[in-house]
Design a protein around this motif. Structure first.
Motif, mmCIF file in Angstrom:
data_model
loop_
_atom_site.group_PDB
_atom_site.id
_atom_site.type_symbol
_atom_site.label_atom_id
_atom_site.label_comp_id
_atom_site.label_asym_id
_atom_site.label_seq_id
_atom_site.Cartn_x
_atom_site.Cartn_y
_atom_site.Cartn_z
ATOM 1 N N LEU A 29 43.587 38.134 29.980
ATOM 2 C CA LEU A 29 43.910 39.190 30.935
ATOM 3 C C LEU A 29 43.038 40.402 30.658
ATOM 4 C CD1 LEU A 29 45.858 40.407 33.112
ATOM 5 C CD2 LEU A 29 47.339 41.101 31.200
ATOM 6 N N ALA A 30 42.431 40.960 31.705
ATOM 7 C CA ALA A 30 41.638 42.189 31.578
ATOM 8 C C ALA A 30 42.205 43.232 32.533
ATOM 9 C CB ALA A 30 40.167 41.920 31.898
ATOM 10 N N LEU A 31 42.380 44.466 32.042
ATOM 11 C CA LEU A 31 43.055 45.507 32.820
ATOM 12 C C LEU A 31 42.272 46.808 32.839
ATOM 13 C CD1 LEU A 31 46.678 45.017 31.425
ATOM 14 C CD2 LEU A 31 45.812 44.216 33.637
ATOM 15 N N ASP A 32 42.244 47.441 34.017
ATOM 16 C CA ASP A 32 41.810 48.826 34.168
ATOM 17 C C ASP A 32 43.085 49.615 34.435
ATOM 18 O OD1 ASP A 32 40.305 51.169 34.645
ATOM 19 O OD2 ASP A 32 40.313 50.768 36.796
ATOM 20 N N LEU A 33 43.631 50.215 33.384
ATOM 21 C CA LEU A 33 44.968 50.807 33.444
ATOM 22 C C LEU A 33 44.999 52.101 34.241
ATOM 23 C CD1 LEU A 33 45.897 50.244 29.697
ATOM 24 C CD2 LEU A 33 46.810 48.973 31.662
ATOM 25 N N ALA A 34 45.910 52.165 35.201
ATOM 26 C CA ALA A 34 46.113 53.352 36.035
ATOM 27 C C ALA A 34 47.333 53.099 36.905
ATOM 28 C CB ALA A 34 44.885 53.635 36.894
ATOM 29 N N THR A 35 47.716 54.113 37.700
ATOM 30 C CA THR A 35 48.820 53.902 38.636
ATOM 31 C C THR A 35 48.522 52.702 39.530
ATOM 32 O OG1 THR A 35 49.462 56.229 38.616
ATOM 33 C CG2 THR A 35 50.118 54.931 40.536
ATOM 34 N N LYS A 36 47.269 52.576 39.981
ATOM 35 C CA LYS A 36 46.812 51.346 40.634
ATOM 36 C C LYS A 36 45.956 50.608 39.608
ATOM 37 C CE LYS A 36 45.558 51.052 44.866
ATOM 38 N NZ LYS A 36 44.809 51.234 46.148
ATOM 39 N N THR A 37 46.562 49.669 38.918
ATOM 40 C CA THR A 37 45.905 48.957 37.827
ATOM 41 C C THR A 37 45.052 47.812 38.354
ATOM 42 O OG1 THR A 37 47.558 49.515 36.145
ATOM 43 C CG2 THR A 37 46.346 47.460 35.834
ATOM 44 N N GLY A 38 43.792 47.808 37.937
ATOM 45 C CA GLY A 38 42.924 46.696 38.274
ATOM 46 C C GLY A 38 43.183 45.536 37.328
ATOM 47 N N VAL A 39 43.188 44.316 37.874
ATOM 48 C CA VAL A 39 43.544 43.130 37.111
ATOM 49 C C VAL A 39 42.468 42.058 37.290
ATOM 50 C CG1 VAL A 39 45.257 41.302 36.761
ATOM 51 C CG2 VAL A 39 45.996 43.594 37.484
ATOM 52 N N ALA A 40 42.008 41.496 36.184
ATOM 53 C CA ALA A 40 41.132 40.324 36.213
ATOM 54 C C ALA A 40 41.716 39.294 35.260
ATOM 55 C CB ALA A 40 39.704 40.683 35.813
ATOM 56 N N ILE A 41 41.832 38.060 35.704
ATOM 57 C CA ILE A 41 42.387 36.987 34.870
ATOM 58 C C ILE A 41 41.390 35.836 34.792
ATOM 59 C CG2 ILE A 41 44.243 35.301 34.580
ATOM 60 C CD1 ILE A 41 46.095 37.199 36.104
ATOM 61 N N TRP A 42 41.040 35.478 33.582
ATOM 62 C CA TRP A 42 40.298 34.234 33.364
ATOM 63 C C TRP A 42 41.361 33.183 33.090
ATOM 64 C CZ3 TRP A 42 36.116 33.226 29.021
ATOM 65 C CH2 TRP A 42 35.472 32.023 29.306
ATOM 66 N N HIS A 43 41.646 32.373 34.102
ATOM 67 C CA HIS A 43 42.716 31.391 34.015
ATOM 68 C C HIS A 43 42.337 30.261 33.055
ATOM 69 C CE1 HIS A 43 44.746 33.239 37.494
ATOM 70 N NE2 HIS A 43 43.528 33.398 37.972
ATOM 71 N N ALA A 44 43.347 29.545 32.580
ATOM 72 C CA ALA A 44 43.119 28.491 31.596
ATOM 73 C C ALA A 44 42.192 27.395 32.117
ATOM 74 C CB ALA A 44 44.453 27.884 31.161
ATOM 75 N N ASP A 45 42.179 27.174 33.445
ATOM 76 C CA ASP A 45 41.334 26.113 34.004
ATOM 77 C C ASP A 45 39.913 26.586 34.305
ATOM 78 O OD1 ASP A 45 41.690 27.704 36.217
ATOM 79 O OD2 ASP A 45 42.779 26.223 37.401
ATOM 80 N N GLY A 46 39.593 27.838 33.967
ATOM 81 C CA GLY A 46 38.235 28.337 34.148
ATOM 82 C C GLY A 46 38.032 29.215 35.359
ATOM 83 N N ARG A 114 48.303 61.599 30.942
ATOM 84 C CA ARG A 114 49.575 61.143 30.378
ATOM 85 C C ARG A 114 49.922 59.753 30.876
ATOM 86 N NH1 ARG A 114 54.005 65.524 31.647
ATOM 87 N NH2 ARG A 114 55.288 63.963 30.598
ATOM 88 N N ILE A 115 49.691 59.501 32.156
ATOM 89 C CA ILE A 115 49.982 58.186 32.732
ATOM 90 C C ILE A 115 49.087 57.122 32.105
ATOM 91 C CG2 ILE A 115 49.803 56.818 34.852
ATOM 92 C CD1 ILE A 115 50.751 59.338 36.360
ATOM 93 N N LYS A 116 47.798 57.438 31.971
ATOM 94 C CA LYS A 116 46.848 56.494 31.376
ATOM 95 C C LYS A 116 47.285 56.108 29.970
ATOM 96 C CE LYS A 116 42.435 54.780 31.197
ATOM 97 N NZ LYS A 116 41.750 53.957 32.198
ATOM 98 N N PHE A 117 47.634 57.101 29.153
ATOM 99 C CA PHE A 117 48.044 56.808 27.786
ATOM 100 C C PHE A 117 49.403 56.120 27.750
ATOM 101 C CE2 PHE A 117 45.266 60.334 25.700
ATOM 102 C CZ PHE A 117 44.157 59.537 25.906
ATOM 103 N N GLY A 118 50.250 56.405 28.734
ATOM 104 C CA GLY A 118 51.532 55.716 28.811
ATOM 105 C C GLY A 118 51.343 54.229 29.031
ATOM 106 N N PHE A 119 50.454 53.876 29.966
ATOM 107 C CA PHE A 119 50.160 52.463 30.200
ATOM 108 C C PHE A 119 49.615 51.809 28.933
ATOM 109 C CE2 PHE A 119 49.969 53.434 34.845
ATOM 110 C CZ PHE A 119 50.845 52.452 35.265
ATOM 111 N N GLU A 120 48.709 52.511 28.250
ATOM 112 C CA GLU A 120 48.103 51.952 27.041
ATOM 113 C C GLU A 120 49.171 51.695 25.976
ATOM 114 O OE1 GLU A 120 44.391 52.830 23.974
ATOM 115 O OE2 GLU A 120 45.121 54.433 25.278
ATOM 116 N N ALA A 121 50.067 52.654 25.779
ATOM 117 C CA ALA A 121 51.104 52.502 24.764
ATOM 118 C C ALA A 121 52.007 51.311 25.068
ATOM 119 C CB ALA A 121 51.939 53.781 24.667
#
Length: 199
Positions: A29-46, A114-121
């Motif tokens: 899982l790869a994340l760009d943390l924010a109120t609108k969080t970007g998500v990238a997933i390298w699934h198990a099947d490639g 504060r929101i950014k660090f909240g997501f990280e925590a």
């Protein structure tokens, strides 16, 4: 949720994560943390998919609702994928004052910081306590250099690179998440597979 997937009908089956990335024998899982969080997933099947998830405060809701929804989403996504082997995320290592000498805005607001660090925590706690999986952070410039070739690349450059590689990000957050995935993989001399728009 909008998503762009790397696999198309009739396309060659991609290598699995385990075959290319022995250090992470499962989906990543790869994340760009924010109120609108970007998500990238390298699934198990490639396959690789990108999307955006919104975690806004709800009017009249509890101040902890945002973090509860984020943690719930992490757990449900993890269960759906069969358990993440690891997580990459973009972390800002320094803060820039949000006002110049004339009082003009020149950086992120205190609330956004504060929101950014909240997501990280909450992400770090989830990785450590709930799943016991490795988590790695990368500076924005590292992500952009790994993905675009320049740490000074702009958001439009990152989006353009997504499209060049065959992905159609729903917004700049999803594009940034793909750059985070690229940074994580480049550390292990790997690259993300080409998307379905490349023939």
């Amino acid at each position: 949720m909008h998503a762009a997937s790397v696999q198309t009908e009739g396309a060659a089956k991609p290598e699995t994560v385990a075959s290319r990335f022995p250090g992470y024998p499962g989906p990543v899982l790869a994340l760009d943390l924010a109120t609108k969080t970007g998500v990238a997933i390298w699934h198990a099947d490639g396959r690789v998919s990108i999307s955006t998830q919104a975690f806004r405060d709800l009017k009249g809701g509890h101040p902890g609702d945002r973090w509860h929804r984020f943690a719930t989403w992490l757990t449900r996504t993890d269960e759906r994928e069969g358990g993440f082997a690891g997580v990459f995320y973009e972390a800002t290592d320094f803060l820039v004052s949000n006002k110049d000498g004339d009082g003009n805005s020149i950086g992120p607001s205190i609330q956004n910081v504060r929101i950014k660090f909240g997501f990280e925590a909450h992400l770090l706690r989830w990785c450590r306590v709930m799943r016991g999986i490795p988590v790695e952070s990368f500076a924005p410039s590292t992500c952009r250099k790994a993905f675009v070739g320049s740490g000074r690349a702009k958001k439009l450059d990152v989006i353009a690179e997504c499209r060049r590689r065959g992905y159609e990000p729903p917004d700049d957050n999803a594009a940034d998440a793909l750059a985070v995935l690229a940074a994580g993989l480049s550390k292990y001399a790997l690259d993300i597979p080409q998307g379905p728009g490349v023939f």
